[in-house]
Design an enzyme around this catalytic site. Structure first.
Site, PDB file in Angstrom:
ATOM      1  N   TYR A  18     -14.842  41.199 -19.736  1.00  0.00           N
ATOM      2  CA  TYR A  18     -16.024  40.654 -19.073  1.00  0.00           C
ATOM      3  C   TYR A  18     -16.853  41.707 -18.346  1.00  0.00           C
ATOM      4  O   TYR A  18     -17.912  41.395 -17.830  1.00  0.00           O
ATOM      5  CB  TYR A  18     -15.615  39.539 -18.101  1.00  0.00           C
ATOM      6  CG  TYR A  18     -15.356  38.221 -18.809  1.00  0.00           C
ATOM      7  CD1 TYR A  18     -14.284  38.081 -19.675  1.00  0.00           C
ATOM      8  CD2 TYR A  18     -16.191  37.125 -18.617  1.00  0.00           C
ATOM      9  CE1 TYR A  18     -14.050  36.892 -20.336  1.00  0.00           C
ATOM     10  CE2 TYR A  18     -15.963  35.923 -19.273  1.00  0.00           C
ATOM     11  CZ  TYR A  18     -14.893  35.814 -20.130  1.00  0.00           C
ATOM     12  OH  TYR A  18     -14.665  34.636 -20.789  1.00  0.00           O
TER      13      TYR A  18
ATOM     14  N   ASP B 101      -0.747  34.887 -27.680  1.00  0.00           N
ATOM     15  CA  ASP B 101      -0.643  34.024 -28.865  1.00  0.00           C
ATOM     16  C   ASP B 101       0.527  33.064 -28.709  1.00  0.00           C
ATOM     17  O   ASP B 101       0.421  31.871 -28.995  1.00  0.00           O
ATOM     18  CB  ASP B 101      -0.545  34.852 -30.162  1.00  0.00           C
ATOM     19  CG  ASP B 101       0.441  36.009 -30.079  1.00  0.00           C
ATOM     20  OD1 ASP B 101       0.937  36.301 -28.974  1.00  0.00           O
ATOM     21  OD2 ASP B 101       0.717  36.632 -31.123  1.00  0.00           O
TER      22      ASP B 101
ATOM     23  N   ASP C 273      -9.031  26.356 -21.568  1.00  0.00           N
ATOM     24  CA  ASP C 273      -9.576  25.249 -22.375  1.00  0.00           C
ATOM     25  C   ASP C 273      -8.418  24.446 -22.961  1.00  0.00           C
ATOM     26  O   ASP C 273      -8.464  23.212 -23.000  1.00  0.00           O
ATOM     27  CB  ASP C 273     -10.479  25.771 -23.505  1.00  0.00           C
ATOM     28  CG  ASP C 273     -11.947  25.865 -23.071  1.00  0.00           C
ATOM     29  OD1 ASP C 273     -12.194  26.053 -21.862  1.00  0.00           O
ATOM     30  OD2 ASP C 273     -12.843  25.753 -23.940  1.00  0.00           O
TER      31      ASP C 273
ATOM     32  N   ASP D 139      -9.635  32.617 -19.985  1.00  0.00           N
ATOM     33  CA  ASP D 139     -10.724  31.746 -20.433  1.00  0.00           C
ATOM     34  C   ASP D 139     -10.231  30.854 -21.558  1.00  0.00           C
ATOM     35  O   ASP D 139     -10.442  29.637 -21.563  1.00  0.00           O
ATOM     36  CB  ASP D 139     -11.902  32.612 -20.910  1.00  0.00           C
ATOM     37  CG  ASP D 139     -13.032  31.773 -21.460  1.00  0.00           C
ATOM     38  OD1 ASP D 139     -13.354  30.745 -20.831  1.00  0.00           O
ATOM     39  OD2 ASP D 139     -13.580  32.127 -22.514  1.00  0.00           O
TER      40      ASP D 139
ATOM     41  N   LYS E 277      -1.229  40.969 -24.006  1.00  0.00           N
ATOM     42  CA  LYS E 277      -1.040  41.305 -25.424  1.00  0.00           C
ATOM     43  C   LYS E 277      -0.670  42.782 -25.438  1.00  0.00           C
ATOM     44  O   LYS E 277      -1.315  43.620 -26.067  1.00  0.00           O
ATOM     45  CB  LYS E 277      -2.346  41.006 -26.193  1.00  0.00           C
ATOM     46  CG  LYS E 277      -2.275  41.176 -27.687  1.00  0.00           C
ATOM     47  CD  LYS E 277      -1.541  40.063 -28.420  1.00  0.00           C
ATOM     48  CE  LYS E 277      -1.392  40.409 -29.894  1.00  0.00           C
ATOM     49  NZ  LYS E 277      -0.579  39.413 -30.623  1.00  0.00           N
TER      50      LYS E 277
END
Ligand code: IPM
Ligand code: MN
Length: 380
Positions: free
Chosen positions: A135, A243, A271, A267, A210
């Site tokens: 970001y 993941d 969701d 982010d 990750k």
């Protein structure tokens, strides 16, 4: 008396914020808290009319507020990235709201899309880093013609042995964007996550990354997480790859208590979190600067197609008000608001279309405000 800067924004923003204010005023009435609402017009409409997105003077003025209450921004007439970067992210960055706190909590009476999971199984916090990672906006894009003028970058990419053939005679069009993680930026968010766990009596903090591929940035992230965790010997820790956590959140949401995550992965997984707590209409978020001015908003966007229809679920925005009260240190008022929402959801009579009901946005706001007054009266 609290001064609250209000940015209703676009789409369903104004109608959901209106209900949020209604509920907060109602809880103010029963607890003696007073709010002064200072409205700002920023958003797509204002931008299209005036070309102005978020002037510096407004930011300066908001420094005097106790908090910011944001509806939603975004409009199909404005190219993606403009309002996001110049309004929403500008606010988060300017006020250094480095914590994006997103409680994922399924309330009784709300249908969960996961088979055999209920409120007992879906109740955890996501602590998303909110100022760094991808970001930061460092990057560029250039085509064949522009390559010459970007010779510097070209050389850099070549030296870094990127998987891009920049040495060929006719170079191809490329784009790159960098994720940046700092030691201090990571330290403060990880600390916040552990302190939250401590404060809420929770026993496990999961770090998301990750680090098996993005070894530089998330290597540092992991190292700092490890160091900070040493200060909390009573709290169990673990690492999840991003993941893998999308899979485990669906299979075993009950495992999670506090999840701390870099910005972009946060982010994405929130969701997913929103849908397992019953949908976007129910998911609030807080952008927190523990030593400064924080901003409260629903996780959902402006939902332009529902604009002005009095259909959108205002609960995410109302619950953002709950988070605001918590952050302002108004525990009692916060409790009343959350309880009022939970009761209205449990009763199940008044609910918007997304929860299978036919009530309007304002009917839901009215019902929750009424419940707030009842709860307030019974407590006095
Ligand atoms: C969110 C949104 C924002 C984000 C966008 C609109 C910039 O998706 O709050 O989750 O990516 O943080
Ligand atoms: Mn998002």
């Amino acid at each position: 008396m609290y001064k609250i800067a209000v940015i209703p924004g676009d789409g369903v923003g104004p109608e959901t914020i209106r209900e949020g204010i209604k509920v907060l005023d109602a809880v103010g009435d029963v607890t003696g808290i007073k709010f002064e609402w200072i409205h700002y017009p920023y958003g797509a409409e204002h931008y299209l009319k005036t070309g102005e997105i978020l002037p510096y003077d407004a930011l300066k003025e908001m420094e005097k507020a106790d908090a910011i209450y944001l509806g939603a921004v975004g409009d199909p007439r404005v190219k993606p990235g403009i309002l996001e970067k110049e309004l929403l992210l500008k606010l988060r960055f300017y006020f250094d709201q480095y914590v994006n706190l997103r409680p994922i909590k399924l309330y009784p009476g709300v249908p969960c899309p996961l088979r055999d999971k209920g409120p007992e199984q879906v109740n955890f916090y996501v602590v998303r880093e909110n100022t760094e990672d991808f970001y930061v906006g460092v990057g560029d894009r250039f085509n064949e013609k522009e390559h010459e003028s970007k010779i510097e970058i070209k050389r850099n990419l070549y030296n870094l042995k990127f998987n891009v053939n920049v040495s060929q005679e006719k170079p191809e069009e490329i784009a790159y964007q960098l994720g940046i993680i700092s030691r201090n930026g990571t330290k403060r968010i990880v600390k916040y996550a552990f302190e939250l766990a401590k404060r809420k009596g929770l026993k496990r903090v999961t770090a998301v990354d990750k680090a098996n591929v993005l070894t530089y940035v998330y290597g540092l992230w992991r190292e700092v997480f490890e160091e900070v965790s040493q200060g909390y010997p009573d709290i169990e820790t673990e690492y999840n790859f991003v993941d893998a956590i999308t899979m485990w959140l669906v299979k075993n949401p009950e495992w999670y208590q506090v999840i701390v995550t870099p910005n972009m992965f946060g982010d994405i997984i929130t969701d997913l979190g929103a849908i397992i707590q019953g949908g976007m209409g129910l998911a609030p978020g807080a952008n927190i600067n523990p030593d400064g001015i924080s901003m409260f908003e629903p996780i959902h966007g402006s939902a332009p197609k529902y604009k002005g229809l009095n259909k959108a679920n205002p609960i995410a925005t109302i619950l953002a008000g709950w988070l605001m009260l918590e952050e302002l240190g108004e525990q009692k008022a916060a409790e009343i608001v959350e309880k009022a929402v939970a009761e209205v959801l449990r009763e199940g009579k008044i609910r918007t279309y997304d929860l299978g009901g036919r009530s309007t946005t304002s009917e839901v706001g009215d019902a929750i405000a009424r419940k707030v007054s009842e709860l307030g009266a019974s407590n006095l």
